[in-house]
Design a protein around this motif. Structure first.
Motif, PDB file in Angstrom:
ATOM      1  N   ARG A  53      37.193  39.915  48.719  1.00 41.45           N
ATOM      2  CA  ARG A  53      38.152  39.939  47.607  1.00 41.45           C
ATOM      3  C   ARG A  53      37.734  40.950  46.542  1.00 41.45           C
ATOM      4  N   LEU A  54      36.451  41.020  46.260  1.00 35.76           N
ATOM      5  CA  LEU A  54      35.966  41.934  45.225  1.00 35.76           C
ATOM      6  C   LEU A  54      35.797  43.354  45.745  1.00 35.76           C
ATOM      7  N   GLY A  55      35.844  43.511  47.061  1.00 40.45           N
ATOM      8  CA  GLY A  55      35.714  44.842  47.636  1.00 40.45           C
ATOM      9  C   GLY A  55      34.308  45.388  47.569  1.00 40.45           C
ATOM     10  N   VAL A  56      33.315  44.527  47.854  1.00 39.65           N
ATOM     11  CA  VAL A  56      31.924  44.952  47.790  1.00 39.65           C
ATOM     12  C   VAL A  56      31.192  44.491  49.049  1.00 39.65           C
ATOM     13  N   PRO A  57      30.111  45.177  49.434  1.00 38.00           N
ATOM     14  CA  PRO A  57      29.332  44.726  50.588  1.00 38.00           C
ATOM     15  C   PRO A  57      28.729  43.355  50.339  1.00 38.00           C
TER      16      PRO A  57
END
Length: 272
Positions: free
Chosen positions: A103-107
């Protein structure tokens, strides 16, 4: 032959005193007249009713009068602009770290590394109400719900003009919020053709992302979007066999310039 009038000493002193008194009176009269002229030449307060108002306007509404001649005030120091707070996420019941990372677009590993002190030694043990900080905002998944891939990218078949499926289909209920996966600008929107309601966004990296079969579109051409901007709701419009989001990535605006959308998002740490 001139004749001098003789005055006794006492009378002479009296006469001199009279002359001096007359001279002093004359000088005093001249001074009073000059002062009166100066006063009449100066504007009175009642003759200039706007004078105090003009000063108050120039000095500020709280000013009571002109400052003393010796008073000097240093300009107030300007506070440095506050640094924007990093994006954060409040854990909800049923959340997993994997879903939050998507959802946050992070690894996933980076999200856990940044929030290890909050989560603890086990990344699978999240508690509702925990505040997690995103390490690198900007990219996200196109939907924030559980889904299944009903048609992968590259699936061959005569149903598609290109000879293969040009995107990836995420089976989600109609009305599911759809988000821009990253920063860009809306290139076009349309309700025509096999894609039904669809949006094409030019990304900051010059790729184009297509969101198709939407139930609702909430952006217009020229709108700027960021990762996580809600652009519409998924649906079942156009040529479909059921509700889903068709997600496609292109190198240009035309059909047939598609690339693997899963690999594209993986470059930004997004797993779909």
């Amino acid at each position: 032959m001139s004749t001098k009038r003789y005055l006794p000493p006492r009378k002479r002193r009296t006469a001199v005193a009279v002359v001096l008194a007359a001279l002093l009176a004359a000088l005093a009269g001249a001074s009073t007249a000059g002062a009166a002229s100066a006063v009449s030449a100066a504007p009175s307060v009642s003759a200039a009713p706007d004078a105090s108002a003009a000063f108050a306007t120039a000095a500020g509404p709280s000013a009571a009068g002109p400052p003393a001649a010796h008073a000097r005030h240093a300009p107030a120091a300007r506070a440095a602009p506050a640094e924007p707070a990093p994006p954060s996420y409040r854990v909800r019941e049923g959340d997993t770290l994997t879903a939050i990372a998507r959802r946050l677009g992070v690894p996933l590993d980076r999200l856990y590394e940044v929030n290890r002190s909050v989560i603890g030694p086990d990344p699978d043990l999240l508690r509702p109400g925990q505040i997690l900080r995103a390490p690198a905002p900007g990219w996200t998944a196109p939907v924030d719900v559980e889904y299944r891939i009903s048609a992968p990218y590259g699936l061959p078949g005569d149903a598609w003009i290109a000879g293969h499926h040009t995107g990836v289909d995420l089976a989600v209920p109609t009305g599911t919020p759809v988000y821009s996966v990253g920063p860009g600008e809306v290139h076009s929107t349309s309700a025509e053709g096999a894609y039904g309601n669809h949006i094409l966004i030019r990304m900051a990296d010059d790729h184009y992302v297509l969101y198709a079969h939407l139930d609702r579109m909430s952006v217009a051409p020229g709108d700027r979007v960021e990762g996580g901007t809600r652009i519409g709701d998924s649906g079942n419009t156009g040529n479909t066999t059921g509700p889903h989001l068709h997600f496609e990535v292109r190198t240009g605006t035309d059909y047939g310039t598609d690339i693997d959308p899963v690999a594209y998002l993986a470059k930004y740490g997004i797993d779909i």
